[in-house]
Design an enzyme around this catalytic site. Sequence first.
Site, PDB file in Angstrom:
ATOM      1  N   ARG A   1      -0.330   6.953   7.294  1.00 53.75           N
ATOM      2  CA  ARG A   1      -0.175   7.010   5.834  1.00 53.75           C
ATOM      3  C   ARG A   1      -0.662   8.341   5.279  1.00 53.75           C
ATOM      4  O   ARG A   1      -0.167   8.812   4.262  1.00 53.75           O
ATOM      5  CB  ARG A   1      -0.963   5.879   5.161  1.00 53.75           C
ATOM      6  CG  ARG A   1      -0.454   4.476   5.468  1.00 53.75           C
ATOM      7  CD  ARG A   1      -1.087   3.484   4.488  1.00 53.75           C
ATOM      8  NE  ARG A   1      -0.979   2.109   4.913  1.00 53.75           N
ATOM      9  CZ  ARG A   1       0.072   1.308   4.698  1.00 53.75           C
ATOM     10  NH1 ARG A   1       1.120   1.774   4.068  1.00 53.75           N
ATOM     11  NH2 ARG A   1       0.066   0.056   5.107  1.00 53.75           N
TER      12      ARG A   1
ATOM     13  N   LYS B   1      16.937   4.008   2.178  1.00 55.01           N
ATOM     14  CA  LYS B   1      17.539   3.938   3.514  1.00 55.01           C
ATOM     15  C   LYS B   1      18.800   3.072   3.419  1.00 55.01           C
ATOM     16  O   LYS B   1      18.785   1.879   3.754  1.00 55.01           O
ATOM     17  CB  LYS B   1      16.523   3.306   4.467  1.00 55.01           C
ATOM     18  CG  LYS B   1      16.759   3.613   5.919  1.00 55.01           C
ATOM     19  CD  LYS B   1      15.806   2.803   6.793  1.00 55.01           C
ATOM     20  CE  LYS B   1      14.636   3.582   7.289  1.00 55.01           C
ATOM     21  NZ  LYS B   1      13.906   2.879   8.370  1.00 55.01           N
TER      22      LYS B   1
ATOM     23  N   ASP C   1      14.209  -0.408   2.250  1.00 59.82           N
ATOM     24  CA  ASP C   1      14.777  -0.584   3.582  1.00 59.82           C
ATOM     25  C   ASP C   1      15.853  -1.669   3.446  1.00 59.82           C
ATOM     26  O   ASP C   1      16.995  -1.373   3.093  1.00 59.82           O
ATOM     27  CB  ASP C   1      13.607  -1.020   4.482  1.00 59.82           C
ATOM     28  CG  ASP C   1      13.770  -0.589   5.918  1.00 59.82           C
ATOM     29  OD1 ASP C   1      14.733  -1.030   6.532  1.00 59.82           O
ATOM     30  OD2 ASP C   1      12.921   0.171   6.411  1.00 59.82           O
TER      31      ASP C   1
ATOM     32  N   GLU D   1       7.983   2.560  -5.776  1.00 51.96           N
ATOM     33  CA  GLU D   1       7.979   2.125  -4.359  1.00 51.96           C
ATOM     34  C   GLU D   1       8.128   3.340  -3.451  1.00 51.96           C
ATOM     35  O   GLU D   1       8.767   4.323  -3.822  1.00 51.96           O
ATOM     36  CB  GLU D   1       9.177   1.206  -4.106  1.00 51.96           C
ATOM     37  CG  GLU D   1       8.844  -0.263  -3.996  1.00 51.96           C
ATOM     38  CD  GLU D   1       8.151  -0.662  -2.695  1.00 51.96           C
ATOM     39  OE1 GLU D   1       7.458   0.162  -2.089  1.00 51.96           O
ATOM     40  OE2 GLU D   1       8.303  -1.824  -2.304  1.00 51.96           O
ATOM     41  N   ASP D   2       7.577   3.240  -2.250  1.00 53.09           N
ATOM     42  CA  ASP D   2       7.746   4.351  -1.306  1.00 53.09           C
ATOM     43  C   ASP D   2       9.119   4.328  -0.645  1.00 53.09           C
ATOM     44  O   ASP D   2       9.766   5.358  -0.511  1.00 53.09           O
ATOM     45  CB  ASP D   2       6.627   4.353  -0.246  1.00 53.09           C
ATOM     46  CG  ASP D   2       6.522   3.028   0.501  1.00 53.09           C
ATOM     47  OD1 ASP D   2       7.114   2.027   0.059  1.00 53.09           O
ATOM     48  OD2 ASP D   2       5.837   3.004   1.539  1.00 53.09           O
TER      49      ASP D   2
ATOM     50  N   LYS E   1       0.820  -1.202   0.000  1.00 54.77           N
ATOM     51  CA  LYS E   1       0.000   0.000   0.000  1.00 54.77           C
ATOM     52  C   LYS E   1       0.861   1.262   0.000  1.00 54.77           C
ATOM     53  O   LYS E   1       0.428   2.316  -0.450  1.00 54.77           O
ATOM     54  CB  LYS E   1      -0.875   0.058   1.271  1.00 54.77           C
ATOM     55  CG  LYS E   1      -1.831  -1.057   1.431  1.00 54.77           C
ATOM     56  CD  LYS E   1      -2.579  -0.848   2.795  1.00 54.77           C
ATOM     57  CE  LYS E   1      -3.293  -2.099   3.177  1.00 54.77           C
ATOM     58  NZ  LYS E   1      -3.855  -1.977   4.559  1.00 54.77           N
ATOM     59  N   GLY E   2       2.061   1.164   0.572  1.00 54.23           N
ATOM     60  CA  GLY E   2       2.844   2.363   0.866  1.00 54.23           C
ATOM     61  C   GLY E   2       3.066   3.303  -0.314  1.00 54.23           C
ATOM     62  O   GLY E   2       3.160   4.513  -0.139  1.00 54.23           O
TER      63      GLY E   2
ATOM     64  N   ASP F   1       3.515   3.724   6.724  1.00 49.06           N
ATOM     65  CA  ASP F   1       2.722   3.506   7.931  1.00 49.06           C
ATOM     66  C   ASP F   1       3.527   2.987   9.107  1.00 49.06           C
ATOM     67  O   ASP F   1       4.658   2.512   8.956  1.00 49.06           O
ATOM     68  CB  ASP F   1       1.625   2.469   7.649  1.00 49.06           C
ATOM     69  CG  ASP F   1       2.182   1.038   7.570  1.00 49.06           C
ATOM     70  OD1 ASP F   1       3.193   0.840   6.880  1.00 49.06           O
ATOM     71  OD2 ASP F   1       1.617   0.141   8.230  1.00 49.06           O
TER      72      ASP F   1
HETATM   73  C1  PRP Z   1       7.262  -1.467   2.993  1.00 45.49           C
HETATM   74  C2  PRP Z   1       7.579  -0.646   1.764  1.00 45.49           C
HETATM   75  C3  PRP Z   1       8.350  -1.604   0.903  1.00 45.49           C
HETATM   76  C4  PRP Z   1       9.057  -2.475   1.904  1.00 45.49           C
HETATM   77  C5  PRP Z   1      10.480  -2.026   2.037  1.00 45.49           C
HETATM   78  O1  PRP Z   1       6.104  -2.191   2.743  1.00 45.49           O
HETATM   79  O2  PRP Z   1       6.418  -0.189   1.125  1.00 45.49           O
HETATM   80  O3  PRP Z   1       7.510  -2.372   0.097  1.00 45.49           O
HETATM   81  O4  PRP Z   1       8.388  -2.327   3.150  1.00 45.49           O
HETATM   82  O5  PRP Z   1      11.183  -2.832   2.945  1.00 45.49           O
HETATM   83  P1  PRP Z   1      12.379  -3.772   2.550  1.00 45.49           P
HETATM   84  O6  PRP Z   1      13.290  -3.002   1.648  1.00 45.49           O
HETATM   85  O7  PRP Z   1      13.010  -4.106   3.869  1.00 45.49           O
HETATM   86  O8  PRP Z   1      11.833  -5.002   1.893  1.00 45.49           O
HETATM   87  P2  PRP Z   1       5.269  -2.941   3.873  1.00 45.49           P
HETATM   88  O9  PRP Z   1       5.572  -4.392   3.820  1.00 45.49           O
HETATM   89  O10 PRP Z   1       5.442  -2.237   5.173  1.00 45.49           O
HETATM   90  O11 PRP Z   1       3.790  -2.824   3.354  1.00 45.49           O
HETATM   91  P3  PRP Z   1       2.920  -1.524   2.987  1.00 45.49           P
HETATM   92  O12 PRP Z   1       3.517  -0.931   1.743  1.00 45.49           O
HETATM   93  O13 PRP Z   1       1.564  -2.081   2.764  1.00 45.49           O
HETATM   94  O14 PRP Z   1       3.000  -0.578   4.159  1.00 45.49           O
END
Ligand code: PRP
Length: 182
Positions: free
Chosen positions: A167, A133, A105, A101-102, A45-46, A161
């Site tokens: 969000r 990041k 990480d 992508e948002d 969703k992000g 979130d």
């Molecule tokens: C978040 C973000 C990325 C992912 C990044 O999604 O939107 O998809 O984590 O993290 P990573 O690089 O460690 O894989 P999340 O799973 O929190 O779901 P959301 O987008 O629905 O909030």
Amino acid sequence: MNSMNCDILSVLFDEAQIRERIRILGEQIDRDYADKTPVIIGILKGGFIFMSDLVRAISIHTELDFLAISSYGAGTSSSGVVKIRKDVDIELFERDVIIVEDIVDSGLSLQYIKDYIWKHRPASLRTCVLLDKPAAHKIETQFDYVGFEVGNEFVVGYGLDYNEKYRNLPDVGVLSPRIYTE
Ligand code: PRP
């Protein structure tokens, strides 16, 4: 008052900074895809708020789609477990695809998504990430378009979130540790 702002330690990027950065990303994409009609895939969703602002900063023809994955549980760190929850609808074979992508990480989600999209045999595949990041990367990871770099803080807002909240905060901010340690 039940205000989200009380839970934010500091604003990292406000609405004006985000708008300006997205304007530049949109111009770059317009130039790079001047004679193409890319399929832009927002990752739910992000990525939904970034996606909606980014596509309006692009003036060439595009087709839009969404992919929903889940990689985290309710906590704040990556489990590395990725599931497809909503697949793309547009046929991606021989298309020029941009993933939106948002945040990156650990980098595990984006790697999984790229591998998944490559299986559809697109003509090209690029990635556009609002926040990177670098200190959290667990694998070698590269993107084609990046908004901003962030430190190893827990950031929320503008689509990102904590436990599904924040969000709708219009800025990107650092969440107070009080919220996730209490
Ligand atoms: C978040 C973000 C990325 C992912 C990044 O999604 O939107 O998809 O984590 O993290 P990573 O690089 O460690 O894989 P999340 O799973 O929190 O779901 P959301 O987008 O629905 O909030």
